[in-house]
Design an enzyme around this catalytic site. Sequence first.
Site, PDB file in Angstrom:
ATOM      1  N   HIS A 238       0.816  -1.212   0.000  1.00  0.00           N
ATOM      2  CA  HIS A 238       0.000   0.000   0.000  1.00  0.00           C
ATOM      3  C   HIS A 238       0.851   1.264   0.000  1.00  0.00           C
ATOM      4  O   HIS A 238       0.686   2.115  -0.882  1.00  0.00           O
ATOM      5  CB  HIS A 238      -1.077   0.045   1.088  1.00  0.00           C
ATOM      6  N   TYR A 242       1.787   5.313  -2.510  1.00  0.00           N
ATOM      7  CA  TYR A 242       2.069   6.714  -2.188  1.00  0.00           C
ATOM      8  C   TYR A 242       3.509   7.090  -2.504  1.00  0.00           C
ATOM      9  O   TYR A 242       3.806   8.256  -2.755  1.00  0.00           O
ATOM     10  CB  TYR A 242       1.697   7.023  -0.731  1.00  0.00           C
ATOM     11  N   HIS A 389      -9.242   0.945 -11.425  1.00  0.00           N
ATOM     12  CA  HIS A 389      -8.825   1.922 -10.405  1.00  0.00           C
ATOM     13  C   HIS A 389      -7.352   2.282 -10.565  1.00  0.00           C
ATOM     14  O   HIS A 389      -6.985   3.459 -10.608  1.00  0.00           O
ATOM     15  CB  HIS A 389      -9.100   1.329  -9.017  1.00  0.00           C
ATOM     16  N   PHE A 390      -6.501   1.277 -10.702  1.00  0.00           N
ATOM     17  CA  PHE A 390      -5.086   1.672 -10.658  1.00  0.00           C
ATOM     18  C   PHE A 390      -4.561   2.203 -11.991  1.00  0.00           C
ATOM     19  O   PHE A 390      -3.481   2.778 -12.027  1.00  0.00           O
ATOM     20  CB  PHE A 390      -4.205   0.598  -9.997  1.00  0.00           C
ATOM     21  N   HIS A 391      -5.368   2.060 -13.052  1.00  0.00           N
ATOM     22  CA  HIS A 391      -4.938   2.755 -14.270  1.00  0.00           C
ATOM     23  C   HIS A 391      -5.285   4.242 -14.207  1.00  0.00           C
ATOM     24  O   HIS A 391      -4.688   5.047 -14.930  1.00  0.00           O
ATOM     25  CB  HIS A 391      -5.498   2.080 -15.520  1.00  0.00           C
ATOM     26  N   ARG A 452     -10.325 -10.048 -12.612  1.00  0.00           N
ATOM     27  CA  ARG A 452      -9.092  -9.421 -13.077  1.00  0.00           C
ATOM     28  C   ARG A 452      -8.073 -10.519 -13.384  1.00  0.00           C
ATOM     29  O   ARG A 452      -8.300 -11.686 -13.054  1.00  0.00           O
ATOM     30  CB  ARG A 452      -8.538  -8.443 -12.027  1.00  0.00           C
ATOM     31  N   ARG A 453      -6.948 -10.148 -13.980  1.00  0.00           N
ATOM     32  CA  ARG A 453      -5.837 -11.069 -14.226  1.00  0.00           C
ATOM     33  C   ARG A 453      -6.288 -12.346 -14.920  1.00  0.00           C
ATOM     34  O   ARG A 453      -5.871 -13.444 -14.565  1.00  0.00           O
ATOM     35  CB  ARG A 453      -5.164 -11.441 -12.899  1.00  0.00           C
TER      36      ARG A 453
END
Length: 563
Positions: A238, A242, A389-391, A452-453
């Site tokens: 996580h 950041y 989300h992470f794209h 996913r994946r």
Amino acid sequence: MTIADRPESRQKNWDTGYELTKDERRFIMNHVYVAIAALTIGSLFGPLQAFQHSGVDFYPYIEPIIKSYYQGLTLHGVLNALVWTTFFIVGFTNLTTIKGLGRPLSHPHINRLGFWVMVVGLVMTAIPILLDEATVLYTFYAPLKANWAFYLGLTLVVVGSWIEGWGFFLTFRAWRKENPGVRSPFIALGGVVNAAMWQIATLGVAASILTMLLPWSLGITDATDVELSRTYFWFTGHPLVYFWLLPAYVSWYGMLPKQVGGKLFSDSLARLAFWMFLIVSVPVGFHHQFTDPGVPETWKYIHALLTYSVFFPSMLTAFTVIASLEYGARKRGGTGLVGWIRALPWDDPSVTAQLLAAILFMFGGIGGLTNASYNLNLVIHNTAWVPGHFHLTVATAVTLSFIGITYWMIPHLTGKKLWKPKVALFQAWTWFVGMIIFSNAMHVLGLLGAPRRTPLGDAPYVPEEWSGHLLRTSIGGAILLVSVLIYGWVMYKTARGPKVDPEDVPAIPIAESLRDPQLTPVWLDRFKPWLIAAGVLIVVAYGPQLWDQITGMQLNAPGWTPW
Ligand code: HAS
Ligand code: CU
């Protein structure tokens, strides 16, 4: 301290006028070359996955080199999420430390050593991946098992980044000694806080690899503990997000305002955001493990609550950065409640890339809050929603910001002019449009239950209602492919271009603060209280669970390499 007795040195404008030496420029460029190469190669596999989803499968054609969808996905994740980011961030932090503090690194050989350790680690990681000996995806979850060289290589990349971090800390300390009583320049502080957070955060993967995965892959132990290795991984995983984000924040707060003709609206709020990230980035990792049976609910709940606290520094950022932009836009003649946005320099590719990145981050951030909600997470976990989300976050807020930064940084470091700024501008917009199409389709697919994946093009269970969205992932992916190729080309042509008059080379943008930074409270310029708070919070939020999981460790998963 009152205004009357504050030191007069460089308080209005952080720009110390320090010019980077040739060696310093070259050293930073070395990081960025590796980073850009990783991004362009790694990104080629993204569209292959997206095309596969709509039934256009190129993997059989490249089979002599890349054996499977999963090997391609591993390359994509490792090169883009780990290599591009880490090398860019460390290079950029060299720049913000040196330029921000207005002095050379105190121990440049330490940083040099760190860089080469990272490079050796990268090569060691790449070989087994290319040989299909480490098809374990970028999260390398046990019981998937990779060749030992993969784990050792990753460890070296991390250790190299630590060593460079020590170089930053020593330089920062030397500056403090030379400038007693002066508030540290924001861009330098931001980079160093991020480096400090990274040293704490990576203790998780260090423990996982050194005590579990490496001995297991070397055959010293014959099984491993899946739950404990996941807990260690997310201790790092996580805050890793950041670690990616904060350098973009350094630019949004400390550089972008200058690029739009404005000022940093609040030096204090900017620092407060960074300190908050230092204390709350780590103790939230269980929000990736809400579905793990081995973690008691109470602890998941505590981490869910702490995750909401990490939402605040991003809200501080949204407020402060938008205020800084508005200040600049109004000075440029912008008017109206939102009409000022048009007055921003949208013809500057570096600015546009970062603005578009920040706009999509608003949506990525909202999706993040959905993920963090314990009950809603059960709906979207392990679905296509998560890559959606992470794209928006790492692949846009972070990556498109870094791309924007390189649009002034490469010309600055090489003494060249940016090759065809209009093409660069087009690149930023194609990324924005491609990502909207791609990530929206992924979010919707996730809500419809698509995993996913998964090479969905081969899945026999795909219902008709997914197909339009699967097609949209391919269209978005195709646009992104064009965008990344244009980016690589613009960078290549810029670096190969002729040297130009130093007058025509862009300067490093350093934003002045609206208010004298010397008025920023001292407690927002001290590491000690925040480091102590970070340590305490980690012990409280992770201590009991780590204790339970380590003392109850069960080495019962033999490990497999299914692909
Ligand atoms: Fe996340 C999963 C929760 C932020 C990356 N996240 C992931 C994964 C990645 C990732 C890579 O709680 C997948 C990992 C895997 O492979 O399994 N995430 C959050 C939350 C936030 C968040 C609460 N994530 C990020 C960032 C990332 C990132 C940042 C990369 C850089 N995420 C989760 C959770 C999961 C997760 C669960 C697990 C899901 C599962 O089940 O597996 C928050 O930090 C977000 C706060 C951000 C905001 C946005 C503020 C907006 C700003 C922009 C202002 C606009 C401006 C522009 C300045 C609230 C600051 C103005 C422009 C003008 C023109 C005026
Ligand atoms: Cu997270």
